[in-house]
Design a protein around this motif. Structure first.
Motif, PDB file in Angstrom:
ATOM      1  N   UNK A 106       0.602  -1.184  -0.022  1.00  0.00           N
ATOM      2  CA  UNK A 106       0.033   0.025   0.099  1.00  0.00           C
ATOM      3  C   UNK A 106       0.871   1.316   0.131  1.00  0.00           C
ATOM      4  N   UNK A 107       2.185   1.038   0.466  1.00  0.00           N
ATOM      5  CA  UNK A 107       2.812   2.368   0.696  1.00  0.00           C
ATOM      6  C   UNK A 107       4.201   2.431  -0.141  1.00  0.00           C
ATOM      7  N   UNK A 108       3.967   1.491  -1.169  1.00  0.00           N
ATOM      8  CA  UNK A 108       5.510   1.393  -2.072  1.00  0.00           C
ATOM      9  C   UNK A 108       5.832   2.825  -2.255  1.00  0.00           C
ATOM     10  N   UNK A 109       7.396   3.021  -2.298  1.00  0.00           N
ATOM     11  CA  UNK A 109       7.865   4.264  -2.731  1.00  0.00           C
ATOM     12  C   UNK A 109       7.850   5.319  -1.387  1.00  0.00           C
ATOM     13  N   UNK A 110       7.050   4.968  -0.363  1.00  0.00           N
ATOM     14  CA  UNK A 110       7.099   5.701   0.746  1.00  0.00           C
ATOM     15  C   UNK A 110       7.720   5.059   1.974  1.00  0.00           C
ATOM     16  N   UNK A 111       8.021   5.733   3.001  1.00  0.00           N
ATOM     17  CA  UNK A 111       8.726   4.786   4.152  1.00  0.00           C
ATOM     18  C   UNK A 111       7.609   4.518   4.868  1.00  0.00           C
ATOM     19  N   UNK A 112       7.694   3.446   5.535  1.00  0.00           N
ATOM     20  CA  UNK A 112       6.949   2.906   6.679  1.00  0.00           C
ATOM     21  C   UNK A 112       7.743   2.519   7.936  1.00  0.00           C
ATOM     22  N   UNK A 113       7.473   3.030   9.159  1.00  0.00           N
ATOM     23  CA  UNK A 113       8.184   2.828  10.319  1.00  0.00           C
ATOM     24  C   UNK A 113       7.201   2.362  11.398  1.00  0.00           C
ATOM     25  N   UNK A 114       7.552   1.032  12.084  1.00  0.00           N
ATOM     26  CA  UNK A 114       7.050   0.562  13.064  1.00  0.00           C
ATOM     27  C   UNK A 114       8.001   0.764  14.317  1.00  0.00           C
ATOM     28  N   UNK A 115       7.781   1.739  15.349  1.00  0.00           N
ATOM     29  CA  UNK A 115       8.771   1.908  16.277  1.00  0.00           C
ATOM     30  C   UNK A 115       8.246   2.063  17.719  1.00  0.00           C
ATOM     31  N   UNK A 116       8.769   1.383  18.650  1.00  0.00           N
ATOM     32  CA  UNK A 116       8.494   1.300  19.836  1.00  0.00           C
ATOM     33  C   UNK A 116       9.093   2.480  20.541  1.00  0.00           C
ATOM     34  N   UNK A 117       8.054   3.276  21.408  1.00  0.00           N
ATOM     35  CA  UNK A 117       8.785   4.468  22.444  1.00  0.00           C
ATOM     36  C   UNK A 117      10.115   3.898  23.149  1.00  0.00           C
ATOM     37  N   UNK A 118       9.957   2.574  23.471  1.00  0.00           N
ATOM     38  CA  UNK A 118      11.140   2.160  24.038  1.00  0.00           C
ATOM     39  C   UNK A 118      12.172   1.782  23.237  1.00  0.00           C
ATOM     40  N   UNK A 119      13.386   2.627  23.117  1.00  0.00           N
ATOM     41  CA  UNK A 119      14.314   2.396  22.130  1.00  0.00           C
ATOM     42  C   UNK A 119      15.236   1.117  22.275  1.00  0.00           C
ATOM     43  N   UNK A 120      14.830   0.406  23.499  1.00  0.00           N
ATOM     44  CA  UNK A 120      15.580  -1.176  23.680  1.00  0.00           C
ATOM     45  C   UNK A 120      14.823  -2.033  22.749  1.00  0.00           C
ATOM     46  N   UNK A 121      13.624  -1.787  22.431  1.00  0.00           N
ATOM     47  CA  UNK A 121      12.985  -2.763  21.626  1.00  0.00           C
ATOM     48  C   UNK A 121      13.127  -2.640  20.042  1.00  0.00           C
TER      49      UNK A 121
END
Length: 152
Positions: A106-121
């Motif tokens: 669905x988002x080809x050519x665009x960035x997709x980021x799944x990021x936890x608030x806890x940077x250790x994850x």
């Protein structure tokens, strides 16, 4: 009586823990649509540029998990449009999460980021909006938010 109240509170406090949120942030110029799917399907949420959808992590007794299905088509999940799925399962004080694409990207050519608030994850970042090979599943403490950012 005071002893019973203090004892009861002391016993209950460890059972209560903070639970974070699943967040979808739309930074795309086009509108996106989000459905929260478990053993039932919630109504879609329409997100314009800069808007977000948030739900507190929850457990579904029938399926165990929840999937936030995101498309660029208004009826996307009903007509096999490409979708990005952000799934999570709340297991006591741990949340298991993953990201995948279904019916295309669905988002080809665009960035997709799944990021936890806890940077250790673990984070999953698809610079071109297309999932790389491999497994995109991880776990983290359930007390922090995990955000899916589209078109970052």
């Amino acid at each position: 009586m005071k002893f019973i109240s203090t004892t009861l509170i002391t016993a209950i406090l460890p059972l209560a823990h903070a639970v974070g949120n699943a967040i979808v942030l739309n930074n795309c110029t086009e509108t996106v649509y989000v459905w929260s799917v478990s053993s039932s399907i919630d109504n879609s949420q329409t997100l314009e540029n800069g808007e977000s959808y948030t739900e507190q992590f929850r457990h579904d007794d029938k399926t165990g998990g929840i999937t936030l299905k995101v498309t660029t088509a208004a009826d996307g999940i009903y007509n096999n449009a490409p979708e990005t799925d952000y799934a999570y399962t709340l297991d006591s004080e741990t949340v298991w999460y993953d990201i995948s694409d279904v019916n295309g990207d669905a988002f080809a050519n665009y960035s997709v980021a799944l990021v936890p608030a806890n940077s250790a994850c673990e984070s999953f970042i698809w610079a071109g909006g297309i999932p790389p090979s491999g497994i995109h599943t991880a776990s983290c403490n359930a007390d922090g938010d995990i955000r899916l950012t589209l078109c970052e």
